[in-house]
Design a protein around this motif. Structure first.
Motif, PDB file in Angstrom:
ATOM      1  N   VAL A  37      -0.857  37.656  22.048  1.00  0.00           N
ATOM      2  CA  VAL A  37      -0.060  38.844  21.729  1.00  0.00           C
ATOM      3  C   VAL A  37       0.828  38.585  20.522  1.00  0.00           C
ATOM      4  O   VAL A  37       0.845  39.363  19.568  1.00  0.00           O
ATOM      5  CB  VAL A  37       0.781  39.280  22.948  1.00  0.00           C
ATOM      6  N   ASN A  38       1.581  37.476  20.543  1.00  0.00           N
ATOM      7  CA  ASN A  38       2.549  37.193  19.474  1.00  0.00           C
ATOM      8  C   ASN A  38       1.890  36.881  18.139  1.00  0.00           C
ATOM      9  O   ASN A  38       2.400  37.268  17.086  1.00  0.00           O
ATOM     10  CB  ASN A  38       3.460  36.027  19.867  1.00  0.00           C
ATOM     11  N   TYR A  79      14.957  45.122  22.209  1.00  0.00           N
ATOM     12  CA  TYR A  79      13.844  45.873  22.785  1.00  0.00           C
ATOM     13  C   TYR A  79      12.502  45.455  22.176  1.00  0.00           C
ATOM     14  O   TYR A  79      11.447  45.702  22.775  1.00  0.00           O
ATOM     15  CB  TYR A  79      14.066  47.383  22.673  1.00  0.00           C
ATOM     16  N   GLY A  80      12.479  44.775  21.032  1.00  0.00           N
ATOM     17  CA  GLY A  80      11.235  44.266  20.457  1.00  0.00           C
ATOM     18  C   GLY A  80      10.605  43.216  21.357  1.00  0.00           C
ATOM     19  O   GLY A  80       9.393  43.222  21.595  1.00  0.00           O
ATOM     20  N   ASN A  81      11.437  42.294  21.876  1.00  0.00           N
ATOM     21  CA  ASN A  81      10.930  41.296  22.819  1.00  0.00           C
ATOM     22  C   ASN A  81      10.407  41.965  24.078  1.00  0.00           C
ATOM     23  O   ASN A  81       9.401  41.545  24.646  1.00  0.00           O
ATOM     24  CB  ASN A  81      12.023  40.290  23.184  1.00  0.00           C
ATOM     25  N   PHE A  82      11.086  43.014  24.512  1.00  0.00           N
ATOM     26  CA  PHE A  82      10.642  43.743  25.694  1.00  0.00           C
ATOM     27  C   PHE A  82       9.269  44.353  25.455  1.00  0.00           C
ATOM     28  O   PHE A  82       8.380  44.266  26.312  1.00  0.00           O
ATOM     29  CB  PHE A  82      11.657  44.834  26.062  1.00  0.00           C
ATOM     30  N   ILE A  83       9.065  44.945  24.279  1.00  0.00           N
ATOM     31  CA  ILE A  83       7.757  45.538  23.953  1.00  0.00           C
ATOM     32  C   ILE A  83       6.677  44.462  23.980  1.00  0.00           C
ATOM     33  O   ILE A  83       5.590  44.673  24.536  1.00  0.00           O
ATOM     34  CB  ILE A  83       7.810  46.243  22.581  1.00  0.00           C
ATOM     35  N   GLN A  84       6.968  43.289  23.420  1.00  0.00           N
ATOM     36  CA  GLN A  84       5.987  42.206  23.435  1.00  0.00           C
ATOM     37  C   GLN A  84       5.675  41.760  24.852  1.00  0.00           C
ATOM     38  O   GLN A  84       4.520  41.512  25.193  1.00  0.00           O
ATOM     39  CB  GLN A  84       6.485  41.015  22.620  1.00  0.00           C
ATOM     40  N   ASN A  85       6.680  41.679  25.714  1.00  0.00           N
ATOM     41  CA  ASN A  85       6.446  41.282  27.100  1.00  0.00           C
ATOM     42  C   ASN A  85       5.642  42.331  27.854  1.00  0.00           C
ATOM     43  O   ASN A  85       4.824  41.989  28.704  1.00  0.00           O
ATOM     44  CB  ASN A  85       7.776  40.992  27.803  1.00  0.00           C
ATOM     45  N   LEU A  90       0.429  43.885  30.207  1.00  0.00           N
ATOM     46  CA  LEU A  90      -0.729  44.781  30.254  1.00  0.00           C
ATOM     47  C   LEU A  90      -2.029  44.018  30.025  1.00  0.00           C
ATOM     48  O   LEU A  90      -3.032  44.270  30.707  1.00  0.00           O
ATOM     49  CB  LEU A  90      -0.576  45.910  29.228  1.00  0.00           C
ATOM     50  N   ILE A  91      -2.020  43.069  29.099  1.00  0.00           N
ATOM     51  CA  ILE A  91      -3.231  42.276  28.856  1.00  0.00           C
ATOM     52  C   ILE A  91      -3.559  41.417  30.073  1.00  0.00           C
ATOM     53  O   ILE A  91      -4.706  41.371  30.529  1.00  0.00           O
ATOM     54  CB  ILE A  91      -3.073  41.414  27.585  1.00  0.00           C
ATOM     55  N   ILE A  92      -2.554  40.735  30.627  1.00  0.00           N
ATOM     56  CA  ILE A  92      -2.785  39.888  31.805  1.00  0.00           C
ATOM     57  C   ILE A  92      -3.278  40.737  32.970  1.00  0.00           C
ATOM     58  O   ILE A  92      -4.246  40.379  33.654  1.00  0.00           O
ATOM     59  CB  ILE A  92      -1.509  39.116  32.192  1.00  0.00           C
TER      60      ILE A  92
END
Length: 139
Positions: A37-38, A79-85, A90-92
């Motif tokens: 993701v990152n 909130y950017g870190n939240f979006i990444q998490n 969702l992928i997992i």
């Protein structure tokens, strides 16, 4: 001493060991998905959104300041870190969904496959041989 023996029996059961292996593999898998993701998903997405790095997306609630020689850091909502998490999750979740779906379809195939006919008992085979021998004598 009895409690130690019970614990050893519990810890050596297959499902406890399976659970430990699943936790270890799950942790490693989580690192892979986070890197995916990152490092793979978010950079192109950031470019599509005008060069935004999601890690930098935050709302500053209070600016950093210094008072009486003490530095106070800024207070932010990242909130950017939240979006990444959320994307990680969702992928997992999707990969786990696919894995469970594949396992369920394999179970259905195993259940639907006809069982191989069981070999007749030895006594039945022996009786059939005796019958065949008696038929030959009658001829």
């Amino acid at each position: 001493m009895g409690m130690l023996k019970e614990f050893k029996t519990f810890a050596m059961k297959g499902n406890v060991i399976d659970l430990a292996v699943a936790v270890i593999i799950g942790g490693a898998f989580g690192k892979i998905v986070s890197s995916f993701v990152n490092d793979i998903i978010m950079p192109p997405l950031g470019i599509l959104l005008g060069g935004v790095d999601f890690k930098d997306l935050a709302i500053i609630l209070r600016e950093a300041y210094t008072e009486a020689g003490t530095d106070f850091p800024a207070v932010t909502l990242s909130y950017g870190n939240f979006i990444q998490n959320v994307v990680d999750f969702l992928i997992i979740a999707f990969v786990i969904f696919l894995a469970i779906k594949a396992m369920n379809s394999m179970k259905k195939k195993e259940e639907a496959a006809p069982a191989a006919p069981a070999a007749p008992p030895k006594s039945e085979v022996l009786l059939e041989e005796i019958r065949d021998l008696l038929k030959k004598k009658e001829l």
